[in-house]
Every structure is written in C-alpha cells, then in structure tokens.
Design a protein around this motif. Sequence first.
Motif, mmCIF file in Angstrom:
data_model
loop_
_atom_site.group_PDB
_atom_site.id
_atom_site.type_symbol
_atom_site.label_atom_id
_atom_site.label_comp_id
_atom_site.label_asym_id
_atom_site.label_seq_id
_atom_site.Cartn_x
_atom_site.Cartn_y
_atom_site.Cartn_z
ATOM 1 N N GLU A 201 0.837 -1.207 0.000
ATOM 2 C CA GLU A 201 0.000 0.000 0.000
ATOM 3 C C GLU A 201 0.869 1.253 0.000
ATOM 4 O O GLU A 201 0.530 2.248 -0.649
ATOM 5 C CB GLU A 201 -0.938 0.001 1.203
ATOM 6 C CG GLU A 201 -2.024 -1.045 1.099
ATOM 7 C CD GLU A 201 -2.845 -1.186 2.363
ATOM 8 O OE1 GLU A 201 -2.365 -0.798 3.444
ATOM 9 O OE2 GLU A 201 -3.962 -1.714 2.268
ATOM 10 N N LYS A 202 1.994 1.220 0.697
ATOM 11 C CA LYS A 202 2.910 2.364 0.693
ATOM 12 C C LYS A 202 3.481 2.586 -0.704
ATOM 13 O O LYS A 202 3.593 3.724 -1.162
ATOM 14 C CB LYS A 202 4.041 2.141 1.702
ATOM 15 C CG LYS A 202 3.592 2.234 3.142
ATOM 16 C CD LYS A 202 4.730 1.932 4.091
ATOM 17 C CE LYS A 202 4.260 1.938 5.539
ATOM 18 N NZ LYS A 202 5.339 1.598 6.476
ATOM 19 N N VAL A 203 3.837 1.491 -1.379
ATOM 20 C CA VAL A 203 4.364 1.593 -2.743
ATOM 21 C C VAL A 203 3.300 2.178 -3.674
ATOM 22 O O VAL A 203 3.580 3.075 -4.474
ATOM 23 C CB VAL A 203 4.856 0.216 -3.242
ATOM 24 C CG1 VAL A 203 5.155 0.236 -4.730
ATOM 25 C CG2 VAL A 203 6.084 -0.215 -2.449
ATOM 26 N N MET A 204 2.070 1.675 -3.565
ATOM 27 C CA MET A 204 0.991 2.187 -4.414
ATOM 28 C C MET A 204 0.736 3.664 -4.132
ATOM 29 O O MET A 204 0.548 4.459 -5.056
ATOM 30 C CB MET A 204 -0.290 1.365 -4.201
ATOM 31 C CG MET A 204 -1.456 1.832 -5.068
ATOM 32 S SD MET A 204 -1.155 1.741 -6.840
ATOM 33 C CE MET A 204 -1.453 0.014 -7.111
ATOM 34 N N GLY B 112 6.420 -6.445 -7.637
ATOM 35 C CA GLY B 112 7.293 -6.924 -8.696
ATOM 36 C C GLY B 112 7.245 -6.083 -9.957
ATOM 37 O O GLY B 112 8.004 -6.302 -10.892
ATOM 38 N N SER B 113 6.333 -5.118 -9.987
ATOM 39 C CA SER B 113 6.188 -4.307 -11.202
ATOM 40 C C SER B 113 7.154 -3.131 -11.164
ATOM 41 O O SER B 113 7.580 -2.689 -10.113
ATOM 42 C CB SER B 113 4.749 -3.807 -11.347
ATOM 43 O OG SER B 113 4.445 -2.929 -10.296
ATOM 44 N N GLY B 114 7.434 -2.639 -12.311
ATOM 45 C CA GLY B 114 8.319 -1.479 -12.414
ATOM 46 C C GLY B 114 7.531 -0.290 -12.920
ATOM 47 O O GLY B 114 6.403 -0.039 -12.498
ATOM 48 N N ASP B 115 8.107 0.397 -13.871
ATOM 49 C CA ASP B 115 7.491 1.601 -14.422
ATOM 50 C C ASP B 115 6.200 1.324 -15.185
ATOM 51 O O ASP B 115 5.403 2.232 -15.382
ATOM 52 C CB ASP B 115 8.483 2.315 -15.350
ATOM 53 C CG ASP B 115 9.687 2.845 -14.588
ATOM 54 O OD1 ASP B 115 9.543 3.131 -13.377
ATOM 55 O OD2 ASP B 115 10.763 2.973 -15.196
ATOM 56 N N GLU C 230 -0.291 0.862 -16.794
ATOM 57 C CA GLU C 230 -1.416 -0.065 -16.638
ATOM 58 C C GLU C 230 -2.562 0.608 -15.879
ATOM 59 O O GLU C 230 -3.731 0.462 -16.230
ATOM 60 C CB GLU C 230 -0.968 -1.334 -15.913
ATOM 61 C CG GLU C 230 -2.047 -2.368 -15.802
ATOM 62 C CD GLU C 230 -1.598 -3.652 -15.133
ATOM 63 O OE1 GLU C 230 -2.477 -4.480 -14.861
ATOM 64 O OE2 GLU C 230 -0.392 -3.832 -14.891
ATOM 65 N N LEU C 231 -2.219 1.360 -14.844
ATOM 66 C CA LEU C 231 -3.249 2.066 -14.069
ATOM 67 C C LEU C 231 -3.958 3.113 -14.917
ATOM 68 O O LEU C 231 -5.187 3.227 -14.884
ATOM 69 C CB LEU C 231 -2.628 2.738 -12.840
ATOM 70 C CG LEU C 231 -2.197 1.807 -11.724
ATOM 71 C CD1 LEU C 231 -1.470 2.582 -10.637
ATOM 72 C CD2 LEU C 231 -3.380 1.066 -11.147
ATOM 73 N N ILE C 232 -3.209 3.875 -15.690
ATOM 74 C CA ILE C 232 -3.806 4.902 -16.541
ATOM 75 C C ILE C 232 -4.772 4.261 -17.538
ATOM 76 O O ILE C 232 -5.889 4.741 -17.739
ATOM 77 C CB ILE C 232 -2.723 5.735 -17.254
ATOM 78 C CG1 ILE C 232 -1.965 6.584 -16.224
ATOM 79 C CG2 ILE C 232 -3.330 6.634 -18.329
ATOM 80 C CD1 ILE C 232 -0.685 7.197 -16.746
ATOM 81 N N ALA C 233 -4.348 3.158 -18.142
ATOM 82 C CA ALA C 233 -5.217 2.463 -19.099
ATOM 83 C C ALA C 233 -6.485 1.964 -18.402
ATOM 84 O O ALA C 233 -7.584 2.073 -18.960
ATOM 85 C CB ALA C 233 -4.465 1.290 -19.730
ATOM 86 N N ALA C 234 -6.348 1.450 -17.191
ATOM 87 C CA ALA C 234 -7.516 0.971 -16.447
ATOM 88 C C ALA C 234 -8.450 2.113 -16.062
ATOM 89 O O ALA C 234 -9.672 2.022 -16.200
ATOM 90 C CB ALA C 234 -7.074 0.204 -15.210
#
Length: 122
Positions: free
Chosen positions: A28-31, A105-108, A113-117
């Motif tokens: 959650e901190k990363v997000m 595990g995700s990077g840039d 992906e979030l913008i597309a969603a």
Amino acid sequence: MIQKKSKPINEILLARAKSMRRNAVLAEKVMWEVLHNRKCHRYKFRRQYVIGHYIADFVCLAKKFIIEVDGESHQARKAYDARRTQYLNSLGYRVFRITNAKLLGSGDELEQELIAAIEGVI
C-alpha cells in the motif's frame, strides 16, 4: 439555497480507515507513492476511503475508480470480495485489483497499466 444532506459516515469505519492509513503495509505504501500528489496522470486519489459500509484502498472520485491491493488474506475471502465489488459497482465505481506480489514486482509499467484501467482501455 437548500443544501443536500450527505449520508452520515460510520464512525467506526472512519476510525478504522484512519488507523489503516497510519499502519499501511508495504504494498500500500508503494501504491501510494505512485498515486499521491496527482503523480498518476494528474488523477487525484484518496486512500483508505469509506464508501458505504466498506473501505476502499485507493479511490479516484472524479473517475469513480477504485484500486484494491490484495494481500494473501484475500485468497480466503473471494466471496466477500465479490460481494464488495458488486456493491461498489452498483454505486457506479469500477474496481481494479492488484496483488501485493504483482505490485511489488512491477516497475514503471504499473503507472501505464493504471492509466489504461482508469481511462477504460483495459
């Protein structure tokens, strides 16, 4: 001018949401690093936000878009999560789920992906 009365917020849920903000897990901190201060394509997000009788991990109110970061405990509560998602969908929200493992595990590519969603591309 008549003001529209908003529904009262459940004080217990509000206190729990505040506690969850203070004691966020690593994923959650990363997000939140990706989302806060309009870092994600200028969309404004709130975290641990009370909606009805649930707490959404992250929500963009303008887009009615919710991001749920799912840890291992969600494997045992799929039926609960399905009911919760159905309720939030009934209010017009779209729910995007991401596991802790995928998030960490995700990077840039996560932001893309979030913008597309958010914009309804995926």
